[in-house]
Design an enzyme around this catalytic site. Structure first.
Site, mmCIF file in Angstrom:
data_model
loop_
_atom_site.group_PDB
_atom_site.id
_atom_site.type_symbol
_atom_site.label_atom_id
_atom_site.label_comp_id
_atom_site.label_asym_id
_atom_site.label_seq_id
_atom_site.Cartn_x
_atom_site.Cartn_y
_atom_site.Cartn_z
ATOM 1 N N ASP A 117 0.855 -1.178 0.000
ATOM 2 C CA ASP A 117 0.000 0.000 0.000
ATOM 3 C C ASP A 117 0.897 1.236 0.000
ATOM 4 O O ASP A 117 1.873 1.288 0.751
ATOM 5 C CB ASP A 117 -0.898 -0.013 1.239
ATOM 6 C CG ASP A 117 -2.018 1.005 1.179
ATOM 7 O OD1 ASP A 117 -1.723 2.207 1.049
ATOM 8 O OD2 ASP A 117 -3.184 0.608 1.289
ATOM 9 N N ILE A 118 0.588 2.234 -0.833
ATOM 10 C CA ILE A 118 1.451 3.423 -0.903
ATOM 11 C C ILE A 118 1.237 4.368 0.275
ATOM 12 O O ILE A 118 2.039 5.264 0.500
ATOM 13 C CB ILE A 118 1.282 4.186 -2.236
ATOM 14 C CG1 ILE A 118 -0.135 4.708 -2.403
ATOM 15 C CG2 ILE A 118 1.705 3.334 -3.406
ATOM 16 C CD1 ILE A 118 -0.287 5.699 -3.543
ATOM 17 N N ASN A 143 -13.402 -4.103 1.609
ATOM 18 C CA ASN A 143 -14.547 -3.197 1.553
ATOM 19 C C ASN A 143 -15.213 -3.282 0.182
ATOM 20 O O ASN A 143 -14.527 -3.421 -0.831
ATOM 21 C CB ASN A 143 -14.096 -1.752 1.799
ATOM 22 C CG ASN A 143 -13.366 -1.611 3.124
ATOM 23 O OD1 ASN A 143 -13.774 -2.146 4.133
ATOM 24 N ND2 ASN A 143 -12.264 -0.877 3.105
ATOM 25 N N GLN A 179 -14.707 1.741 0.525
ATOM 26 C CA GLN A 179 -13.863 1.330 -0.597
ATOM 27 C C GLN A 179 -13.460 2.582 -1.365
ATOM 28 O O GLN A 179 -14.315 3.298 -1.887
ATOM 29 C CB GLN A 179 -14.601 0.353 -1.514
ATOM 30 C CG GLN A 179 -13.740 -0.162 -2.651
ATOM 31 C CD GLN A 179 -14.496 -1.120 -3.576
ATOM 32 O OE1 GLN A 179 -15.720 -1.206 -3.544
ATOM 33 N NE2 GLN A 179 -13.751 -1.830 -4.404
ATOM 34 N N HIS A 194 -10.216 -5.531 -3.553
ATOM 35 C CA HIS A 194 -8.897 -5.815 -2.986
ATOM 36 C C HIS A 194 -9.012 -6.094 -1.492
ATOM 37 O O HIS A 194 -9.921 -5.620 -0.829
ATOM 38 C CB HIS A 194 -7.910 -4.672 -3.239
ATOM 39 C CG HIS A 194 -8.357 -3.343 -2.702
ATOM 40 N ND1 HIS A 194 -9.311 -2.570 -3.322
ATOM 41 C CD2 HIS A 194 -7.960 -2.641 -1.617
ATOM 42 C CE1 HIS A 194 -9.495 -1.452 -2.640
ATOM 43 N NE2 HIS A 194 -8.683 -1.472 -1.590
ATOM 44 N N HIS A 227 -6.965 -5.799 2.095
ATOM 45 C CA HIS A 227 -5.861 -5.177 2.826
ATOM 46 C C HIS A 227 -5.350 -6.197 3.827
ATOM 47 O O HIS A 227 -6.138 -6.783 4.570
ATOM 48 C CB HIS A 227 -6.346 -3.951 3.618
ATOM 49 C CG HIS A 227 -6.770 -2.803 2.780
ATOM 50 N ND1 HIS A 227 -5.938 -1.730 2.543
ATOM 51 C CD2 HIS A 227 -7.933 -2.536 2.137
ATOM 52 C CE1 HIS A 227 -6.582 -0.859 1.790
ATOM 53 N NE2 HIS A 227 -7.788 -1.320 1.524
#
Length: 195
Positions: free
Chosen positions: A67-68, A123, A130, A136, A138
């Site tokens: 994750d960025i 989500n 979301q 996706h 997490h």
């Protein structure tokens, strides 16, 4: 786990697709997770995508990347390569591979970060928080806050807490360690299956 009948085709998704996860899928071809590319390989160069993407797994069906804006070190995302907005939009084979790799990547994440507790969050839709309209999961390591001496600090759930930008050097090193640990986990699973 790679299907030899499937091949990476960057033309499957239009280059103008605004979905950032589709852009990552379009940029990074699949590789055999039991033989991940080494640090000298340009196959997974984070700068191929904007923003930089640190891929830890890339099969013909799915991707995992850091994750960025992580909630903690090692926070990563696992998603299908094909665009699907919500979990109900993935097909049965995608769902099966997501489920299989959710467990395997979780094991590699725990070993790599040394954090034994983590959240798995998924989500569906804006009302459910979301942000990116591409299904996706997490995977978020949750270090023990009491061990840090912050006894009065309360536990923060997903979506709450401080998110900071991922450092490029740390991201590259962590992604490389995760790829290697995923390889180890897959090797172990392969040996178990033969017993």
């Amino acid at each position: 786990m790679l299907n030899p009948d499937q091949s990476f085709d960057p033309t499957v998704l239009p280059a103008s697709d605004p979905c950032p996860f589709c852009a990552i899928a379009n940029t990074y071809p699949p590789y055999d997770p039991t033989a991940p590319p080494g640090p000298e390989s340009t196959l997974l160069d984070p700068d191929k995508a904007a923003p930089a993407s640190f891929v830890v797994l890339s099969t013909p069906t799915l991707l995992a990347f850091l994750d960025i804006m992580p909630l903690s070190a090692g926070h990563l995302l696992l998603c299908p390569r094909r665009h699907a907005s919500k979990l109900t939009d993935v097909n049965a084979s995608e769902a099966a591979e997501l489920g299989q790799y959710l467990r395997l990547v979780s094991k590699a994440l725990v070993r790599t970060t040394g954090v034994n507790d983590w959240n798995v969050v998924q989500n569906n839709g804006a009302a459910a928080a979301q942000v990116v309209n591409h299904v996706h999961y997490h995977l978020i390591p949750r270090p023990e806050i009491r061990a840090s001496g912050k006894l009065r600090e309360s536990f923060t759930m997903f979506g709450r807490g401080v998110r900071s930008e991922l450092d490029d050097d740390e991201g590259a090193a962590l992604a490389a360690r995760l790829r290697e640990e995923i390889k180890v986990v897959l090797d172990e699973e392969s040996r178990k299956a033969k017993l």
